[in-house]
Design an enzyme around this catalytic site. Structure first.
Site, short mmCIF file in Angstrom:
data_model
loop_
_atom_site.label_atom_id
_atom_site.label_comp_id
_atom_site.label_asym_id
_atom_site.label_seq_id
_atom_site.Cartn_x
_atom_site.Cartn_y
_atom_site.Cartn_z
N LYS A 89 11.95 -7.30 47.52
CA LYS A 89 12.12 -5.88 47.83
C LYS A 89 10.81 -5.30 48.32
CE LYS A 89 9.81 -3.80 44.27
NZ LYS A 89 8.44 -3.71 44.50
N PRO A 129 5.93 -14.05 48.11
CA PRO A 129 4.59 -14.15 47.54
C PRO A 129 4.56 -13.72 46.07
CG PRO A 129 4.58 -12.82 49.57
CD PRO A 129 6.01 -13.14 49.26
N ASP A 167 12.25 -3.71 37.10
CA ASP A 167 12.64 -4.05 38.47
C ASP A 167 13.86 -4.95 38.53
OD1 ASP A 167 10.88 -2.59 39.96
OD2 ASP A 167 9.50 -4.24 40.39
#
Ligand code: ATP
Length: 303
Positions: A11, A94, A135
């Site tokens: 995201k 990442p 999250d």
């Protein structure tokens, strides 16, 4: 049980307004969570014979994996007693970069567990997600959300038209907790009233399906804290602007920088212009939930 797979889209935050700290010590915030077509891939299969329990394999990530916790919590809260499973994660997102890679993997793991156990109660899955981190709820069924509270209160927003995103990863990792602490030290959080009024303005700006909010609502309040901890980000953001981005900003808590473009072609040209950097920047588009239903969960996006 045969092996089954899921993609886990990263995201980006299209703006982040930081508010005061609430009773549990977490910051209130308002942010637009946009899934993007940069995906890890998870595969669930039976654990090898003789395994004492569930197993997560995630090359490139040391220590306890959030997916281990997702499996354990799913078993605990659902009471599922299925045979031990093995989840292998192929990382493309990442790590510790502000792109919610761990949370995306946890969300995808819960989708896999739901499929394999045939337990699909949305409230139960949400309870597991909430217990794993703020999250994770937004990664259970990725789509464009306005997240508020500490990030766990979600309101679905209309999906955006396609646009281009340049992702410029950094060699450095930043811990989210450290960035929030730095934001406090710098006095960045806004008052509760301002948080609420900006939330209303952002919802209004995106109600008709705009690609992103106007400049004044797109800012990331955590950016000065990330830049304070990783000063080279200032230079990276300049590079992204020079490469033609309509807007350049730090992604979430950083240190990834992103640039927004009218279309994928613009982002690709910028990625080419910055291809001398390490790690190499990538150009991507938003991820759309229809990618799951139209093409199946395993082939729906890039990565
Ligand atoms: P967020 O944006 O949600 O704050 P992030 O994108 O900054 O998170 P992650 O990539 O989720 O950061 O990684 C944060 C830490 O979580 C890493 O340092 C890593 O050790 C740990 N971790 C546990 N499981 C995973 C996973 N599946 N993928 C990546 N990191 C993981």
């Amino acid at each position: 049980m045969t092996a089954i797979g899921e993609l886990a889209p990263a995201k980006i935050n299209l703006g982040l307004t930081l508010g005061p700290t609430r009773e549990d010590g977490r910051h209130l915030l308002v942010t637009v969570m946009q899934p993007v077509a940069l995906c890890d891939r998870l595969e669930l299969s039976p654990a090898p014979l003789g395994s004492s329990g569930d197993l997560t394999v995630c090359p490139g990530v040391e220590g306890e994996n959030l997916v281990d916790r997702a499996i354990a919590k799913f078993r605990e809260l659902s009471g599922w007693r299925g045979a031990p499973v093995r989840i292998e994660i192929e990382k493309k997102i990442p790590v510790a970069a502000g792109m919610a890679g761990g949370s995306a993997d946890a969300g995808a793991a819960l989708r896999l567990l739901s499929r394999v156990s045939a337990i699909s109660d949305p409230e139960l899955l949400m309870e597991v997600a909430v217990s794993l981190g703020s999250d994770v709820p937004g990664q259970l069924q990725p789509r464009r959300y306005l997240a508020s509270g500490a990030g766990e209160t979600l309101r679905a927003l209309p999906e955006a038209p396609p646009f281009g995103i340049l992702v410029v990863p950094s060699e450095r990792e930043l811990s989210t907790a450290e960035v929030f602490a730095e934001a406090d030290r710098l006095g960045l959080p806004r008052g509760g009233g301002e948080l609420e009024s900006r939330q209303a303005e952002i919802v209004g700006a995106l109600a008709a399906g705009a690609a992103f909010a106007p400049e004044e609502l797109l800012s990331n309040d955590l950016e000065p804290a990330s830049v304070s901890l990783a000063p080279e980000l200032e230079w990276t953001l300049d590079e992204v602007r020079s490469a033609g981005a309509r807007h350049a900003m730090v992604c979430g808590s950083g240190p990834t920088a992103i640039g927004l473009f009218d279309d994928l072609g613009g982002a690709q040209a910028a990625a080419l212009a910055l291809s001398g950097r390490t790690p190499v920047p990538v150009a991507i588009e938003p991820w759309y939930p229809s990618a799951f239903s139209k093409r199946g969960p395993e082939r729906g996006g890039g990565g």
